[in-house]
Design an enzyme around this catalytic site. Structure first.
Site, PDB file in Angstrom:
ATOM      1  N   HIS A 122       0.852  -1.184   0.000  1.00  0.00           N
ATOM      2  CA  HIS A 122       0.000   0.000   0.000  1.00  0.00           C
ATOM      3  C   HIS A 122       0.883   1.227   0.000  1.00  0.00           C
ATOM      4  O   HIS A 122       1.928   1.232   0.626  1.00  0.00           O
ATOM      5  CB  HIS A 122      -0.902  -0.005   1.248  1.00  0.00           C
ATOM      6  N   ASP A 177      -8.136  -5.590   0.836  1.00  0.00           N
ATOM      7  CA  ASP A 177      -8.545  -6.393  -0.317  1.00  0.00           C
ATOM      8  C   ASP A 177      -8.138  -7.854  -0.201  1.00  0.00           C
ATOM      9  O   ASP A 177      -8.671  -8.702  -0.905  1.00  0.00           O
ATOM     10  CB  ASP A 177      -7.913  -5.825  -1.593  1.00  0.00           C
TER      11      ASP A 177
HETATM   12  N1  CMC Z   1       3.939  -7.768  -4.812  1.00  0.00           N
HETATM   13  C1  CMC Z   1       5.279  -7.742  -5.056  1.00  0.00           C
HETATM   14  N2  CMC Z   1       6.040  -6.639  -4.964  1.00  0.00           N
HETATM   15  C2  CMC Z   1       5.434  -5.504  -4.621  1.00  0.00           C
HETATM   16  C3  CMC Z   1       4.048  -5.431  -4.340  1.00  0.00           C
HETATM   17  C4  CMC Z   1       3.317  -6.634  -4.445  1.00  0.00           C
HETATM   18  N3  CMC Z   1       1.984  -6.634  -4.204  1.00  0.00           N
HETATM   19  N4  CMC Z   1       3.711  -4.172  -4.042  1.00  0.00           N
HETATM   20  C5  CMC Z   1       4.839  -3.451  -4.110  1.00  0.00           C
HETATM   21  N5  CMC Z   1       5.883  -4.254  -4.453  1.00  0.00           N
HETATM   22  C6  CMC Z   1       7.289  -3.854  -4.582  1.00  0.00           C
HETATM   23  C7  CMC Z   1       7.539  -3.073  -5.851  1.00  0.00           C
HETATM   24  O1  CMC Z   1       7.903  -3.922  -6.911  1.00  0.00           O
HETATM   25  C8  CMC Z   1       8.643  -2.149  -5.401  1.00  0.00           C
HETATM   26  O2  CMC Z   1       9.841  -2.913  -5.396  1.00  0.00           O
HETATM   27  P1  CMC Z   1      11.261  -2.195  -5.754  1.00  0.00           P
HETATM   28  O3  CMC Z   1      11.428  -1.105  -4.732  1.00  0.00           O
HETATM   29  O4  CMC Z   1      12.263  -3.284  -5.666  1.00  0.00           O
HETATM   30  O5  CMC Z   1      11.091  -1.649  -7.158  1.00  0.00           O
HETATM   31  C9  CMC Z   1       8.314  -1.819  -3.966  1.00  0.00           C
HETATM   32  O6  CMC Z   1       7.558  -2.956  -3.506  1.00  0.00           O
HETATM   33  C10 CMC Z   1       7.491  -0.539  -3.779  1.00  0.00           C
HETATM   34  O7  CMC Z   1       6.303  -0.664  -4.590  1.00  0.00           O
HETATM   35  P2  CMC Z   1       5.696   0.537  -5.424  1.00  0.00           P
HETATM   36  O8  CMC Z   1       4.910  -0.018  -6.568  1.00  0.00           O
HETATM   37  O9  CMC Z   1       6.772   1.520  -5.758  1.00  0.00           O
HETATM   38  O10 CMC Z   1       4.752   1.183  -4.331  1.00  0.00           O
HETATM   39  P3  CMC Z   1       3.513   2.104  -4.617  1.00  0.00           P
HETATM   40  O11 CMC Z   1       3.243   2.819  -3.358  1.00  0.00           O
HETATM   41  O12 CMC Z   1       3.741   2.933  -5.832  1.00  0.00           O
HETATM   42  O13 CMC Z   1       2.337   1.080  -4.976  1.00  0.00           O
HETATM   43  C11 CMC Z   1       0.555  -0.464  -4.742  1.00  0.00           C
HETATM   44  C12 CMC Z   1       1.369   0.654  -4.082  1.00  0.00           C
HETATM   45  C13 CMC Z   1      -0.692  -0.705  -3.918  1.00  0.00           C
HETATM   46  C14 CMC Z   1       0.098  -0.008  -6.157  1.00  0.00           C
HETATM   47  C15 CMC Z   1       1.429  -1.741  -4.843  1.00  0.00           C
HETATM   48  O14 CMC Z   1       1.817  -2.161  -3.553  1.00  0.00           O
HETATM   49  C16 CMC Z   1       0.719  -2.887  -5.569  1.00  0.00           C
HETATM   50  O15 CMC Z   1       0.767  -2.931  -6.813  1.00  0.00           O
HETATM   51  N6  CMC Z   1       0.048  -3.812  -4.838  1.00  0.00           N
HETATM   52  C17 CMC Z   1      -0.708  -4.865  -5.476  1.00  0.00           C
HETATM   53  C18 CMC Z   1      -2.061  -4.304  -5.921  1.00  0.00           C
HETATM   54  C19 CMC Z   1      -2.992  -4.125  -4.751  1.00  0.00           C
HETATM   55  O16 CMC Z   1      -3.171  -5.043  -3.968  1.00  0.00           O
HETATM   56  N7  CMC Z   1      -3.631  -2.950  -4.699  1.00  0.00           N
HETATM   57  C20 CMC Z   1      -4.620  -2.644  -3.650  1.00  0.00           C
HETATM   58  C21 CMC Z   1      -4.181  -1.522  -2.794  1.00  0.00           C
HETATM   59  S1  CMC Z   1      -5.191  -1.377  -1.332  1.00  0.00           S
HETATM   60  C22 CMC Z   1      -6.737  -0.878  -1.839  1.00  0.00           C
HETATM   61  C23 CMC Z   1      -6.771   0.543  -2.218  1.00  0.00           C
HETATM   62  O17 CMC Z   1      -6.692   1.413  -1.338  1.00  0.00           O
HETATM   63  O18 CMC Z   1      -6.889   0.806  -3.391  1.00  0.00           O
END
Ligand code: CMC
Length: 430
Positions: A307, A364
């Site tokens: 998140h 979720d």
């Molecule tokens: N599985 C594997 N790796 C992950 C995941 C995951 N679910 N989420 C983040 N990472 C890794 C990502 O690859 C990155 O790694 P590195 O630093 O080595 O490049 C690091 O963790 C930071 O991730 P980010 O994408 O830069 O973080 P963000 O804040 O931009 O994204 C997120 C947040 C929710 C989009 C992401 O965690 C994600 O894609 N999660 C899976 C989708 C999901 O479950 N979304 C629901 C969110 S909760 C409901 C809502 O409020 O919408």
């Protein structure tokens, strides 16, 4: 302690910036005069460090796993409240007194019917259209029926438009399910509570009434409460951005619904169950999926994990994990997906990749298992999220319009494209 920050720029300019402190001691640097005074802008892809507004609706401390609506901890609201009570709280700022709650509830019940002509809209969608598309289109078309809701003017009309939105969205959601199931629409009933009414519209058929199970009604109340707001997330920001152009509340919420649909946002709840189903069909082993999630060359992510704000745990996920477990036990259901989810969570939480990146299960991760138990089909999961989020979107829209500092949302950019060049006629181009 200083309440001013000094910015020193490479061209020798300097600027004093006011430091603002929120009621929970959060700090923000006010850069609203940066460009007009220096010519510089800030660059912050994904708005990771950018506060877009001052807000008094929801407080979230991602490091400590705190979530509060108007000061009330989510745990207390989940334990003691109903969804309609929380909706009132979010929109009006205070919990309703008994009479206010009754009036609010009656008002919502009284607006649950949609205009009879709108029924025909459903016929235009193909049977396998995703219900989120239908939901957004139908909510958007509410503007056509309640035309007085035009932009800022509709702030005065917001009380009635809020009731209409909260009420009609559940009817629209249930009708879109009925359309996909090839069943006749079931009209709303005034004598039922919000959640009972939704379940009845979803699951009763002319041949057989829906038998109300209080455990299921309570689980639905809880799910909707937990979804009701989450400060400046992607869909709430969308509602604010669209609303800032003075688009009416229906158009703004319809846009929020589409933002919510994406798999990185609300669409994740559908993806989680799809992922758990794939694991089950694959023989139940989770290590392949954990490895895929860790592989930087793979697009795969552990859905329902990670998140932008929660870097400790999501308090909503904690509540839901317990509910999931107790609801299945009470109903005597043994869902193999719950066992896979629990194993996946435990493994990920002990894995360095997830620990280092502070990736925790979000709400979720467990909602889908509860929705399955209630009988909600997979493609309706994100619609359920939207039902719960409507009061939050309305509250955000209202707060934005009441804010005297509000401006149309219009970010800047750092241009990195081609600089000026002369036009060459097609015949002369190489
Ligand atoms: N599985 C594997 N790796 C992950 C995941 C995951 N679910 N989420 C983040 N990472 C890794 C990502 O690859 C990155 O790694 P590195 O630093 O080595 O490049 C690091 O963790 C930071 O991730 P980010 O994408 O830069 O973080 P963000 O804040 O931009 O994204 C997120 C947040 C929710 C989009 C992401 O965690 C994600 O894609 N999660 C899976 C989708 C999901 O479950 N979304 C629901 C969110 S909760 C409901 C809502 O409020 O919408």
């Amino acid at each position: 302690m200083s309440d001013t920050a000094k910015l020193l720029l490479p061209d020798g300019q300097s600027l004093d910036l006011q430091v603002l402190t929120g009621t929970e001691k959060e700090k923000a640097i006010d850069i609203s005069e940066l460009r007009s005074k220096t010519g510089y802008i800030t660059l912050d892809p994904g708005f990771v460090n950018t506060g877009s507004c001052e807000s008094g609706i929801t407080y979230l401390d991602g490091e400590k796993g705190v979530l509060q609506f108007r000061g009330y901890p989510i745990e207390e609201l989940a334990e003691n409240s109903t969804f309609i009570e929380v909706a009132y709280l979010l929109i009006n700022g205070e919990l309703p007194k008994k009479e206010q709650l009754n009036n609010f509830s009656d008002r919502i019940n009284g607006h649950a019917m949609i205009h009879e002509d709108m029924r025909h809209f459903f016929e235009g969608f193909s049977q396998n259209a995703h219900p989120m598309v239908i939901l957004s289109a139908m909510v958007s078309s509410l503007s056509a029926y309640y035309a007085e809701a035009s932009g800022r003017a509709s702030l005065e009309e917001l009380e009635i438009n809020s009731a209409r939105l909260i009420a009609k969205i559940s009817t629209i959601a249930a009708f879109s399910y009925k359309k996909s199931a090839g069943q006749p629409f079931v009209y709303p009933r005034d004598d039922l509570s919000y959640c009972e009414n939704f379940l009845n519209m979803m699951f009763s058929v002319p041949a057989e009434p829906y038998e109300m199970n209080p455990e299921i009604v309570q689980a639905l109340e809880l799910l909707l409460i937990l979804h009701a707001d989450h400060e400046q997330n992607c869909s709430a920001s969308t509602v604010r951005v669209v609303g800032s152009s003075r688009a009416n509340v229906y158009a703004s919420v319809a846009s929020g619904i589409l933002a919510l649909w994406g798999p990185l946002h609300g669409g994740a709840n559908q993806q989680v169950v799809q992922m758990l189903q794939n694991i089950l069909e694959d023989g139940g082993g989770i290590s392949k999926y954990i490895e895929m999630a860790k592989n930087q060359n793979s697009e795969f992510r552990l859905m329902g994990f990670g998140h932008r704000v929660y870097k400790n745990f999501d308090p909503r996920a904690r509540i839901l994990k317990n509910t999931c477990d107790s609801l299945l036990k009470k109903l005597g259901i043994n869902d193999p997906l719950l066992e896979i989810a629990i194993e996946l969570e435990a493994t990920a939480l002990n894995d360095d990749y997830f620990i280092e990146r502070k990736l925790y299960p979000t709400l979720d991760f467990y909602t889908g298992i509860i929705y399955r138990t209630i009988g909600i089909p997979l493609n309706m999961f994100t619609v359920m999220f939207a039902l719960g989020r409507v009061p939050g979107w309305i509250a955000q829209w209202k707060e934005m319009h009441e804010d005297p500092k509000q401006k149309i949302a219009r970010p800047r950019q750092l241009f990195t494209g081609q600089t000026k060049r002369g036009f060459v006629p097609a015949v002369e181009r190489n």
